[in-house]
Design a protein around this motif. Structure first.
Motif, short mmCIF file in Angstrom:
data_model
loop_
_atom_site.label_atom_id
_atom_site.label_comp_id
_atom_site.label_asym_id
_atom_site.label_seq_id
_atom_site.Cartn_x
_atom_site.Cartn_y
_atom_site.Cartn_z
N TYR A 287 -65.02 58.79 73.29
CA TYR A 287 -66.45 58.81 73.64
C TYR A 287 -67.31 58.91 72.37
N ALA A 288 -66.83 59.72 71.39
CA ALA A 288 -67.61 59.90 70.15
C ALA A 288 -67.74 58.57 69.42
N VAL A 289 -66.62 57.86 69.33
CA VAL A 289 -66.61 56.58 68.60
C VAL A 289 -67.44 55.54 69.37
N LEU A 290 -67.25 55.49 70.68
CA LEU A 290 -68.00 54.50 71.48
C LEU A 290 -69.50 54.79 71.45
N SER A 291 -69.86 56.06 71.68
CA SER A 291 -71.29 56.39 71.70
C SER A 291 -71.89 56.24 70.30
N MET A 300 -81.00 50.14 65.22
CA MET A 300 -81.56 48.99 64.50
C MET A 300 -82.44 48.12 65.39
N THR A 301 -82.68 48.56 66.63
CA THR A 301 -83.54 47.80 67.53
C THR A 301 -84.94 48.43 67.58
N ALA A 302 -85.88 47.74 68.25
CA ALA A 302 -87.26 48.23 68.30
C ALA A 302 -87.40 49.44 69.24
N GLU A 303 -86.58 49.49 70.29
CA GLU A 303 -86.65 50.59 71.27
C GLU A 303 -85.30 51.29 71.34
N PRO A 304 -84.98 52.11 70.32
CA PRO A 304 -83.61 52.64 70.23
C PRO A 304 -83.16 53.42 71.47
N ALA A 305 -83.99 54.33 71.99
CA ALA A 305 -83.52 55.19 73.09
C ALA A 305 -83.26 54.37 74.35
N ASP A 306 -84.15 53.42 74.65
CA ASP A 306 -83.96 52.59 75.85
C ASP A 306 -82.69 51.75 75.71
N TRP A 307 -82.55 51.13 74.56
CA TRP A 307 -81.39 50.25 74.32
C TRP A 307 -80.11 51.06 74.44
N TYR A 308 -80.12 52.23 73.82
CA TYR A 308 -78.92 53.08 73.80
C TYR A 308 -78.56 53.55 75.21
N HIS A 314 -74.04 51.03 80.76
CA HIS A 314 -73.25 49.83 81.06
C HIS A 314 -71.76 50.08 80.73
N GLN A 315 -71.49 50.73 79.59
CA GLN A 315 -70.10 50.91 79.15
C GLN A 315 -69.40 52.07 79.86
N LEU A 316 -70.14 53.15 80.10
CA LEU A 316 -69.46 54.37 80.56
C LEU A 316 -70.01 54.95 81.87
N GLY A 317 -71.12 54.38 82.38
CA GLY A 317 -71.83 55.01 83.51
C GLY A 317 -70.94 55.32 84.70
N ARG A 318 -70.24 54.30 85.20
CA ARG A 318 -69.39 54.49 86.39
C ARG A 318 -68.25 55.47 86.09
N HIS A 319 -67.67 55.29 84.92
CA HIS A 319 -66.56 56.16 84.52
C HIS A 319 -67.01 57.63 84.50
N LEU A 320 -68.18 57.88 83.89
CA LEU A 320 -68.64 59.27 83.79
C LEU A 320 -68.92 59.85 85.17
N ARG A 321 -69.45 59.03 86.07
CA ARG A 321 -69.71 59.54 87.43
C ARG A 321 -68.38 59.86 88.14
N HIS A 322 -67.38 58.96 87.93
CA HIS A 322 -66.08 59.20 88.57
C HIS A 322 -65.40 60.46 88.02
N THR A 323 -65.44 60.63 86.69
CA THR A 323 -64.75 61.81 86.12
C THR A 323 -65.48 63.09 86.55
N ASP A 324 -66.81 63.00 86.66
CA ASP A 324 -67.57 64.17 87.11
C ASP A 324 -67.16 64.54 88.55
N ALA A 325 -67.08 63.52 89.42
CA ALA A 325 -66.69 63.78 90.81
C ALA A 325 -65.25 64.30 90.86
N LEU A 326 -64.37 63.69 90.06
CA LEU A 326 -62.97 64.14 90.07
C LEU A 326 -62.84 65.57 89.55
N ALA A 327 -63.65 65.90 88.53
CA ALA A 327 -63.58 67.27 87.99
C ALA A 327 -63.95 68.28 89.07
N ARG A 328 -64.91 67.91 89.92
CA ARG A 328 -65.27 68.83 91.02
C ARG A 328 -64.15 68.91 92.05
#
Ligand SMILES: Cc1cc2nc3c(=O)[nH]c(=O)nc-3n(C[C@H](O)[C@H](O)[C@H](O)COP(=O)(O)OP(=O)(O)OC[C@H]3O[C@@H](n4cnc5c(N)ncnc54)[C@H](O)[C@@H]3O)c2cc1C
Length: 384
Positions: A287-291, A300-308, A314-328
């Motif tokens: 996650y550290a390397v990907l993020s 390097m873009t005009a709107e860094p926070a939005d782009w990020y 896109h890359q991790l959204g579904r995965h993070l929701r699944h791991t959160d649900a699984l952790a519960r």
């Protein structure tokens, strides 16, 4: 207000661990002429309390960025096999679809810093204390001005506190300690995770480095009353008898809450600073390397926070929701017993579990089907 050219930067990365170094490399890949400064409180090489296990997924990102992965892993051996012991003692032993690496962080992080400097980043030793947003960027400690700041300063991130990111919800931090052993009662090419119902969720690990030593450790979810160092050490010895570790040190792990707050305006957060640690396994380097990669590119873009935010979702959204649900769901350990048995009996269930624990995997049909089959078989046994 800083004025000299030495104090003016396109990007300042606070923290030069895996997230920070990768962010610097990605920013310079997006714009080789960018002025990128990395600030770290420590000199490199420095130790970092960690299990040292590096998922192949992290290596994929670094390879994409042009980092020589053979140099990063020099002196260590790939690990081909994983043995899981579930809370109630079921075991699953299988080959990884792709081998994992175990690289002591004193080596890994210094090598990544070297790669970032080779790409053109400047490294300075400096402990950051204050950030003040200004019209055209951010002032750091009244002495440095950055158009964009990436907070990659780890679990106790000052940047996170200063930029007003949401606090992580209760129950989303873990505590773990690790040491090194040269006793080798385990096969050298095998990683082991030993779970236990006591103090669940909790597990111990053995990650052989490939040089005759192994990283061993124990971690558990933080509760209202935290366990003492002596209690954690005792639990490590109980789960892994016969491996007296040296250099035992502990650290807090900010686990992903499913929808992490990753920054505002011209301040982005990556890695542990963004609470990006897998809540099921404690894996955080991928996650550290990907993020870091996405934050560095966004800077390097005009709107860094939005782009990020968009690219991370896109890359991790579904995965993070699944791991959160699984952790519960896995707060009751029987589900983990079930998953381990399914992984023992079904290759694809094992591969799915590894992807969820080490990569960006989600709960997919093969794992769900294998768990249902295991459950049905078990219920039939109870009825017969
Ligand atoms: C016991 C334990 C075992 C773990 N095992 C694994 C494992 O096997 N595999 C895995 O993938 N993950 C593991 N993790 C998680 C992993 O260690 C982290 O997710 C990973 O280190 C995050 O990288 P990072 O770059 O975000 O932060 P870090 O690696 O923590 O780097 C942060 C950097 O910021 C610097 N810094 C801090 N504050 C400041 C400041 N104010 N100013 C300037 N610099 C600052 C620090 O000196 C440091 O160099 C483990 C964690 C623990 C605690």
């Amino acid at each position: 207000m800083p004025t000299s050219r030495d104090a003016e930067w396109d990007l300042v990365v606070v923290g030069a661990g895996p997230a920070g170094s990768t962010a610097a490399i990605a920013a310079l890949r997006a714009d080789p002429a960018a002025r990128v400064l990395m600030l770290d409180a420590a000199d490199f090489p420095r130790d970092k309390v960690c299990g040292d296990g590096v998922a192949p997924h992290a290596m994929d990102v670094l390879t994409y960025l042009g980092v020589d992965v053979a140099e990063l892993t020099a002196g260590t051996s790939p690990i081909g096999e994983l043995r899981l012991t579930s809370p109630r003692g079921m075991t699953a032993t299988r080959r990884f679809a792709r081998p994992a690496s175990v690289v002591p962080r004193a080596l890994l992080d210094a090598r990544l810093v070297h790669a970032a400097r080779a790409a053109g980043a400047v490294l300075r030793r400096h402990r950051v204390r204050t950030l003040i947003p200004v019209r055209d960027g951010v002032d750091i400690d009244g002495a440095i001005h950055a158009r964009t700041v990436i907070g990659a300063d780890g679990a106790e991130s000052v940047v996170r506190r200063q930029c007003g990111a949401r606090n992580a919800p209760a129950g989303t931090t873990a505590i773990a300690l690790r040491g090194y052993t040269s006793a080798e009662p385990w096969p050298a090419g095998q990683q082991r995770l030993v779970m236990t119902t006591a103090h669940w969720p909790a597990y111990a690990w053995v990650f052989p480095v490939g040089d005759g030593t192994a990283n061993v450790g124990y971690g558990e979810l933080n509760r209202a009353t935290s366990s003492t160092r002596a209690q954690l050490t005792e639990r490590l010895h109980e789960l892994l008898p016969g491996c007296p570790p040296v250099a035992l040190r502990g650290h807090r792990l900010p686990l992903s809450p499913g929808r992490p707050d990753v920054g505002h305006g011209r301040v982005l957060l990556a890695g542990d600073a963004a609470s990006l640690i897998n809540p099921l396994t404690g894996e955080g380097i991928y996650y550290a390397v990907l993020s870091g990669f996405l934050a560095g590119s966004a800077a390097m873009t005009a709107e860094p926070a939005d782009w990020y935010r968009r690219s991370l979702r896109h890359q991790l959204g579904r995965h993070l929701r699944h791991t959160d649900a699984l952790a519960r769901l896995t707060r009751t350990p029987w589900l983990v017993d079930l998953a381990t048995t399914a992984a023992r009996d079904h290759r694809r269930a094992f591969d799915d579990l590894v992807e969820i624990g080490l990569g960006a995997g989600t709960v997919r049909a093969p794992l769900a089907a294998a768990m249902l089959t295991t459950l049905a078989r078990r219920s039939r046994r109870h009825v017969d």
